[in-house]
Design a protein around this motif. Sequence first.
Motif, short mmCIF file in Angstrom:
data_model
loop_
_atom_site.label_atom_id
_atom_site.label_comp_id
_atom_site.label_asym_id
_atom_site.label_seq_id
_atom_site.Cartn_x
_atom_site.Cartn_y
_atom_site.Cartn_z
N MET A 1 0.84 -1.19 0.00
CA MET A 1 0.00 0.00 0.00
C MET A 1 0.87 1.24 0.00
N THR A 2 0.47 2.26 -0.70
CA THR A 2 1.27 3.49 -0.76
C THR A 2 0.54 4.61 -0.03
N LEU A 3 1.32 5.41 0.60
CA LEU A 3 0.76 6.54 1.33
C LEU A 3 0.76 7.78 0.44
N THR A 4 -0.30 8.53 0.47
CA THR A 4 -0.28 9.81 -0.24
C THR A 4 0.32 10.86 0.68
N ALA A 5 0.63 11.99 0.11
CA ALA A 5 1.27 13.05 0.89
C ALA A 5 0.43 13.48 2.06
N LYS A 6 -0.89 13.38 1.91
CA LYS A 6 -1.79 13.85 2.97
C LYS A 6 -1.70 12.97 4.21
N GLU A 7 -1.51 11.64 3.95
CA GLU A 7 -1.51 10.73 5.08
C GLU A 7 -0.19 10.70 5.83
N LEU A 8 0.90 11.13 5.14
CA LEU A 8 2.20 11.15 5.81
C LEU A 8 2.18 12.17 6.94
N THR A 10 3.40 15.08 8.84
CA THR A 10 4.29 16.18 8.50
C THR A 10 4.40 17.08 9.71
N GLU A 11 5.43 16.90 10.48
CA GLU A 11 5.63 17.82 11.59
C GLU A 11 6.84 18.69 11.30
N LYS A 12 6.80 19.88 11.86
CA LYS A 12 7.88 20.81 11.56
C LYS A 12 9.14 20.41 12.32
N LEU A 13 10.25 20.68 11.67
CA LEU A 13 11.53 20.24 12.20
C LEU A 13 12.24 21.43 12.85
N GLU A 14 12.70 21.21 14.07
CA GLU A 14 13.49 22.25 14.74
C GLU A 14 14.96 21.99 14.45
N GLY A 26 32.02 33.23 12.87
CA GLY A 26 31.89 33.98 14.11
C GLY A 26 30.87 33.24 14.92
N THR A 27 30.67 33.67 16.14
CA THR A 27 29.76 32.92 16.98
C THR A 27 28.40 33.57 16.97
N LEU A 28 27.48 33.01 16.27
CA LEU A 28 26.09 33.40 16.37
C LEU A 28 25.24 32.16 16.14
N ARG A 29 24.05 32.19 16.69
CA ARG A 29 23.23 30.99 16.66
C ARG A 29 21.91 31.32 16.00
N VAL A 30 21.45 30.43 15.15
CA VAL A 30 20.15 30.60 14.52
C VAL A 30 19.31 29.37 14.85
N GLN A 31 18.16 29.61 15.42
CA GLN A 31 17.22 28.52 15.67
C GLN A 31 16.22 28.52 14.53
N LEU A 32 16.14 27.36 13.87
CA LEU A 32 15.30 27.29 12.67
C LEU A 32 14.12 26.39 12.91
N GLU A 33 13.04 26.73 12.24
CA GLU A 33 11.93 25.81 12.17
C GLU A 33 11.71 25.55 10.69
N ALA A 34 11.82 24.31 10.28
CA ALA A 34 11.77 24.01 8.85
C ALA A 34 10.62 23.07 8.55
N ASP A 35 9.95 23.36 7.45
CA ASP A 35 8.89 22.48 6.96
C ASP A 35 9.49 21.78 5.74
N GLY A 36 10.04 20.59 5.94
CA GLY A 36 10.81 19.96 4.88
C GLY A 36 12.10 20.74 4.67
N GLU A 37 12.26 21.24 3.45
CA GLU A 37 13.47 22.01 3.15
C GLU A 37 13.23 23.51 3.35
N ILE A 38 11.97 23.89 3.57
CA ILE A 38 11.65 25.32 3.59
C ILE A 38 11.70 25.84 5.03
N VAL A 39 12.42 26.92 5.23
CA VAL A 39 12.50 27.54 6.55
C VAL A 39 11.21 28.30 6.80
N THR A 40 10.58 28.04 7.95
CA THR A 40 9.37 28.80 8.26
C THR A 40 9.63 29.86 9.34
N ARG A 41 10.66 29.65 10.14
CA ARG A 41 10.96 30.65 11.18
C ARG A 41 12.45 30.58 11.46
#
Lengths: 399, 179
Positions: A1-8, A10-14, A26-41
């Motif tokens: 059985m194959t899953l469609t994209a809707k059933e997978l 999808t939680e955002k990645l920190e 240099g020393t700086l830190r970025v906290q990212l929230e990514a939806d797949g490859e796309i940065v959301t925050r």
Amino acid sequence: MTLTAKELSTEKLELNFGPSHPATHGTLRVQLEADGEIVTRADAEIGFLHSGFEKLGEHLSYNQYITITDRMNYLSPLCNNVAFALAVEKLLGIEAPKRAQYLRVLMCELSRIADHLLAIGMLAVDVGAFTVFLYGFRIREKIYDLFEMVCGARLTTSYTRVGGLMRDVPDDFDAVCREVLAEIPTAMEQIDGLLTHNRIWLDRTRNIGVITPEQAISYGLTGPIARATGIDYDIRVKEPYSCYEDFTFDVIIGENGDVYDRYMVRFYEVWESIKICEQVLDKLPSGPVNVDADTKYTLPPRNEIFNSIEALIHHFEVTMENRGFTPPVGETYVPTESPNGELGYFIVSDGGREPYRVRTRPPSLINFSVFPEIMPGQTISDIVAVLGSLNIIAGELDR
Amino acid sequence: MPALKQLSDLLSAKFPDAFLEVTEFRGMLSIHIRGGLILDLLRMLKTDPRFAYNFLADVTAVDHLKKGGHTRYSVVYHLLNQYDAKRIVVHAWVDEENPALPSVYSLWKTADWQEREVFDLFGIRFEGHPDLRRIMNPEDFGFHPLRKDYPLHGRGERDDFPVVGRTIGSKWPADRSFE
């Protein structure tokens, strides 16, 4: 059985980027929230290199603080030296001699070339083009040799003094400097050939990290980043300082405000800086590089110190800790165009030997504040491209 | 651009309670005003076509504890008119007991980080700021280091770090530090 994209699921990645990462430079830190490859925050966290330079300035005399200004923007320390010296001279109401002002312009423009070459090189390294970095660094090395020739140091230059310069340039400087200036176009053409029309480079930089002119003004952006968005504001032209009005050069303006335009603005500014350097060498007037020693702001000539009691006393009065000049009560600010944008020192004096408050207007900090705004919607691999194009210098970012 | 006297008259008519003075030093005009109305003043300077200061170049503060002034702190705004390349400085004075004034984030977004820096280093609060956190120092740093009553060498923050003891598999006792 194959899953469609809707059933997978999808939680955002920190994701955590930095504070110790090869692409942050240099020393700086970025906290990212990514939806797949796309940065959301993207939340930026800075302050890892906070060293309290402004607090330190309240406990050092004006000439001593020049050594601290080197440590802020360590890619172009001479621009910081000049900016601070100009602010103190305005506070005292004096003006450095013409020759000193011309040499300051020359040093600022050489620093700008070195800074832009490194900014372009680092941006290229971060997106995978290592050769460009080496071409840039070869020339940068020669420029640093020039600095070493002039002031004995390559990085911590401390070349300016209140009222002039540490010393005049050596006699053979003109010939050596022209030789270096003649080599820069070759390196620039090599960089141009590798990057400007390179398909991969265009894909990695065009329409990435776009900043609109409205955002640039709202976020207080200055320098090449603001000019890449199409804002025609260059402090060297609009509010000339240190005799910049004597030289002719063009202000480079972009139109899209993306990473590519920032690269192009820096690239062409190097050519303009070469033009300014050549004009300075052609027009360089002769004369002293310090204001008259009788004003008691600068040291008397060395041979007089050893041969006359008046000069020895004068030297003592300027150098000793509980002596030295005292500016009037007041506050000054002189904006200058550093390679990264508007750099200025806001100095408040209470009439003492040390500044009461000395504030740096840090272009890196203010330019970086736009980063959380422009990142959402970009891919994770674009982060390094945007960071490289903003040219963050941690020493200035945190001070 | 109105001259010093004209500017002074205009502002004292517009902000009779809050306006303090206009000073000039080495060609740089400074407006002094009480902190409460800073947002109204900067909005006027930004939108009024007579001024058109469209660019906020810098936000910083000065602690006047040893120097003396209208009150203890002044928050300093450097404004730039990019059309005519004119600059002006605005001092917003806030008092020692309750150092707070309205945030200008609604006018310029650059105020976000710069006001956080002033809050961190001086402890001046900006009301209406979206996210007023420390920016340079750690969250649990209890002081505001650019205040004049804070010593240059700090208050022992460098010595009082919690030291992680060597307990498991160590030949030294846990409470012994390695001086």
